[in-house]
Design a protein around this motif. Structure first.
Motif, PDB file in Angstrom:
ATOM      1  N   LEU A 152       0.903  -1.194   0.019  1.00 51.29           N
ATOM      2  CA  LEU A 152      -0.055  -0.014  -0.123  1.00 51.29           C
ATOM      3  C   LEU A 152       0.722   1.258  -0.108  1.00 51.29           C
ATOM      4  O   LEU A 152       0.227   2.358   0.217  1.00 51.29           O
ATOM      5  CB  LEU A 152      -0.944   0.138   1.059  1.00 51.29           C
ATOM      6  CG  LEU A 152      -2.095  -1.225   1.071  1.00 51.29           C
ATOM      7  CD1 LEU A 152      -2.646  -1.104   2.765  1.00 51.29           C
ATOM      8  CD2 LEU A 152      -3.216  -1.119   0.020  1.00 51.29           C
ATOM      9  N   GLY A 153       2.021   1.081  -0.135  1.00 52.58           N
ATOM     10  CA  GLY A 153       3.175   2.181  -0.144  1.00 52.58           C
ATOM     11  C   GLY A 153       2.654   3.336  -0.940  1.00 52.58           C
ATOM     12  O   GLY A 153       3.001   4.572  -0.709  1.00 52.58           O
ATOM     13  N   SER A 154       2.244   3.106  -2.221  1.00 46.76           N
ATOM     14  CA  SER A 154       1.882   4.109  -3.185  1.00 46.76           C
ATOM     15  C   SER A 154       0.597   4.888  -3.032  1.00 46.76           C
ATOM     16  O   SER A 154       0.283   5.780  -3.732  1.00 46.76           O
ATOM     17  CB  SER A 154       1.698   3.498  -4.621  1.00 46.76           C
ATOM     18  OG  SER A 154       0.712   2.572  -4.801  1.00 46.76           O
ATOM     19  N   VAL A 155      -0.281   4.604  -1.666  1.00 49.64           N
ATOM     20  CA  VAL A 155      -1.552   5.333  -1.479  1.00 49.64           C
ATOM     21  C   VAL A 155      -1.003   6.370  -0.675  1.00 49.64           C
ATOM     22  O   VAL A 155      -0.663   6.140   0.672  1.00 49.64           O
ATOM     23  CB  VAL A 155      -2.226   4.232  -0.735  1.00 49.64           C
ATOM     24  CG1 VAL A 155      -3.669   5.011  -0.487  1.00 49.64           C
ATOM     25  CG2 VAL A 155      -2.788   2.960  -1.602  1.00 49.64           C
ATOM     26  N   ARG A 156      -1.418   7.513  -1.106  1.00 49.65           N
ATOM     27  CA  ARG A 156      -0.933   8.656  -0.682  1.00 49.65           C
ATOM     28  C   ARG A 156      -2.080   9.500   0.567  1.00 49.65           C
ATOM     29  O   ARG A 156      -1.590  10.230   1.175  1.00 49.65           O
ATOM     30  CB  ARG A 156      -0.329   9.663  -1.474  1.00 49.65           C
ATOM     31  CG  ARG A 156       0.725   9.381  -2.417  1.00 49.65           C
ATOM     32  CD  ARG A 156       1.999   8.781  -1.220  1.00 49.65           C
ATOM     33  NE  ARG A 156       3.148   8.215  -2.132  1.00 49.65           N
ATOM     34  CZ  ARG A 156       4.155   7.527  -1.350  1.00 49.65           C
ATOM     35  NH1 ARG A 156       4.194   7.368  -0.261  1.00 49.65           N
ATOM     36  NH2 ARG A 156       5.058   7.052  -2.153  1.00 49.65           N
ATOM     37  N   ARG A 157      -3.203   9.272  -0.080  1.00 53.35           N
ATOM     38  CA  ARG A 157      -4.174   9.789   0.593  1.00 53.35           C
ATOM     39  C   ARG A 157      -5.533   8.860   0.916  1.00 53.35           C
ATOM     40  O   ARG A 157      -5.803   8.253  -0.083  1.00 53.35           O
ATOM     41  CB  ARG A 157      -4.701  10.997   0.081  1.00 53.35           C
ATOM     42  CG  ARG A 157      -5.823  11.967   0.532  1.00 53.35           C
ATOM     43  CD  ARG A 157      -6.229  13.129  -0.472  1.00 53.35           C
ATOM     44  NE  ARG A 157      -7.684  13.457  -0.145  1.00 53.35           N
ATOM     45  CZ  ARG A 157      -8.061  14.441  -0.928  1.00 53.35           C
ATOM     46  NH1 ARG A 157      -7.275  15.343  -2.013  1.00 53.35           N
ATOM     47  NH2 ARG A 157      -9.241  15.084  -0.777  1.00 53.35           N
ATOM     48  N   VAL A 158      -6.220   8.846   2.155  1.00 56.00           N
ATOM     49  CA  VAL A 158      -7.240   7.911   2.172  1.00 56.00           C
ATOM     50  C   VAL A 158      -8.373   8.710   2.671  1.00 56.00           C
ATOM     51  O   VAL A 158      -8.465   9.178   3.825  1.00 56.00           O
ATOM     52  CB  VAL A 158      -6.964   6.973   2.976  1.00 56.00           C
ATOM     53  CG1 VAL A 158      -8.276   5.846   3.227  1.00 56.00           C
ATOM     54  CG2 VAL A 158      -5.982   6.076   2.352  1.00 56.00           C
ATOM     55  N   ASP A 159      -9.532   9.194   2.199  1.00 56.02           N
ATOM     56  CA  ASP A 159     -10.584   9.915   2.733  1.00 56.02           C
ATOM     57  C   ASP A 159     -11.787   8.822   3.064  1.00 56.02           C
ATOM     58  O   ASP A 159     -12.268   8.798   4.183  1.00 56.02           O
ATOM     59  CB  ASP A 159     -11.345  10.845   1.715  1.00 56.02           C
ATOM     60  CG  ASP A 159     -10.387  11.837   1.351  1.00 56.02           C
ATOM     61  OD1 ASP A 159      -9.471  12.518   2.033  1.00 56.02           O
ATOM     62  OD2 ASP A 159     -10.169  12.155  -0.161  1.00 56.02           O
ATOM     63  N   ARG A 160     -11.711   7.730   2.390  1.00 58.74           N
ATOM     64  CA  ARG A 160     -12.863   6.772   2.618  1.00 58.74           C
ATOM     65  C   ARG A 160     -11.995   5.382   2.451  1.00 58.74           C
ATOM     66  O   ARG A 160     -11.398   5.045   1.488  1.00 58.74           O
ATOM     67  CB  ARG A 160     -14.012   6.802   1.570  1.00 58.74           C
ATOM     68  CG  ARG A 160     -14.778   8.089   1.730  1.00 58.74           C
ATOM     69  CD  ARG A 160     -15.431   8.255   2.957  1.00 58.74           C
ATOM     70  NE  ARG A 160     -16.060   9.863   2.790  1.00 58.74           N
ATOM     71  CZ  ARG A 160     -15.771  10.633   3.228  1.00 58.74           C
ATOM     72  NH1 ARG A 160     -14.670  10.785   4.105  1.00 58.74           N
ATOM     73  NH2 ARG A 160     -16.302  11.768   3.505  1.00 58.74           N
ATOM     74  N   LEU A 161     -12.318   4.407   3.254  1.00 60.01           N
ATOM     75  CA  LEU A 161     -11.698   3.102   3.357  1.00 60.01           C
ATOM     76  C   LEU A 161     -12.752   2.098   3.346  1.00 60.01           C
ATOM     77  O   LEU A 161     -13.653   2.112   4.410  1.00 60.01           O
ATOM     78  CB  LEU A 161     -10.510   2.977   4.583  1.00 60.01           C
ATOM     79  CG  LEU A 161     -10.077   1.614   4.734  1.00 60.01           C
ATOM     80  CD1 LEU A 161      -9.207   1.217   3.265  1.00 60.01           C
ATOM     81  CD2 LEU A 161      -9.015   1.718   5.995  1.00 60.01           C
ATOM     82  N   VAL A 162     -12.901   1.220   2.769  1.00 63.39           N
ATOM     83  CA  VAL A 162     -13.866  -0.001   2.601  1.00 63.39           C
ATOM     84  C   VAL A 162     -12.943  -1.264   2.768  1.00 63.39           C
ATOM     85  O   VAL A 162     -11.982  -1.606   1.693  1.00 63.39           O
ATOM     86  CB  VAL A 162     -14.658  -0.231   1.312  1.00 63.39           C
ATOM     87  CG1 VAL A 162     -15.520  -1.338   1.390  1.00 63.39           C
ATOM     88  CG2 VAL A 162     -15.244   1.275   1.516  1.00 63.39           C
TER      89      VAL A 162
END
Length: 233
Positions: free
Chosen positions: A69-79
């Motif tokens: 998940l290293g390339s994920v920079r921003r998370v507003d909603r997580l499912v």
């Protein structure tokens, strides 16, 4: 960085996870989906649209989750919608199968939140997928019932430890139009017969409930059963 809402769907290549990912993409969100293989995740992301991308992620290997998940920079909603099916009775218990499922649903889900929490804001929210077997066990649901009960408890500790980020869980009854259940009318007709609404839960129902849990700012620490009233009878 885009001003659009950034959504991560763990287990977004099929079933409820994919349906939710498609819904968010249709609303203009930036969507990341994960699947067990890179090929599958990228293939489905391509089908969802240009605003979606796919990553390979195996929740049964916790030490690989953060790098994946290293390339994920921003998370507003997580499912968190990934699932593992395990028909496992106590009398004919298969510990290895049970361990794999519990690793995925409980340790894996927690490891994802651990990895992504630094990229979530005070306004972020998450929904974990459990299931109605938490309340209505059936022969062979030993691991499933245990895992779903664990999800209900996990939500409470996440709310406590990571406030003000909101965490809720959705626990559906049998979802008739998922790939797993759609060809098993002999099973879902029995569920339909005992459900007060006289209809079965659909993926659309689940996506609408997920969206509500994610977006209502006062809903926090809730374990929502979605079952047409099945638990009442």
């Amino acid at each position: 960085m885009s001003d659009r809402i950034h959504v991560v769907v763990i287990g977004g290549t099929s079933g409820i996870g994919r349906h939710a990912a498609e819904s968010f993409a249709a609303r203009g969100c930036e969507v990341v989906i994960t699947g067990r293989t890179e090929h599958r995740a990228k293939e489905i992301a391509g089908q969802i649209g240009s605003q979606a991308r796919g990553l390979a992620l195996d929740l049964t290997v916790p030490e690989q989750i953060a790098p994946a998940l290293g390339s994920v920079r921003r998370v507003d909603r997580l499912v968190l919608a990934a699932l593992e099916r395990d028909h496992n009775t106590v009398r004919e218990y298969r510990p290895a199968d049970a361990a794999r499922m519990l690793m995925m649903k409980l340790v894996g889900y927690t490891a994802v939140v651990h990895a992504l929490a630094p990229r979530m804001s005070d306004d972020s929210s998450a929904v974990l997928l459990g299931g109605l077997a938490m309340h209505r066990p059936y022969p062979g649901s030993t691991s499933v019932t245990t895992a779903n009960g664990g999800i209900a408890a996990l939500v409470r500790t996440l709310v406590t430890e990571l406030a003000p980020i909101r965490f809720n869980a959705l626990h559906p009854s049998l979802v008739a139009d998922t790939p797993y259940w759609s060809d098993k009318p002999h099973v879902w007709e029995a569920v339909k017969a005992r459900t007060p609404t006289g209809r079965l839960v659909t993926m659309r129902d689940c996506t609408e409930a997920i969206t509500f849990l994610l977006e209502n700012r006062s809903i926090n620490g809730v374990n929502l059963s979605i079952d047409g009233g099945e638990l009442l009878v």
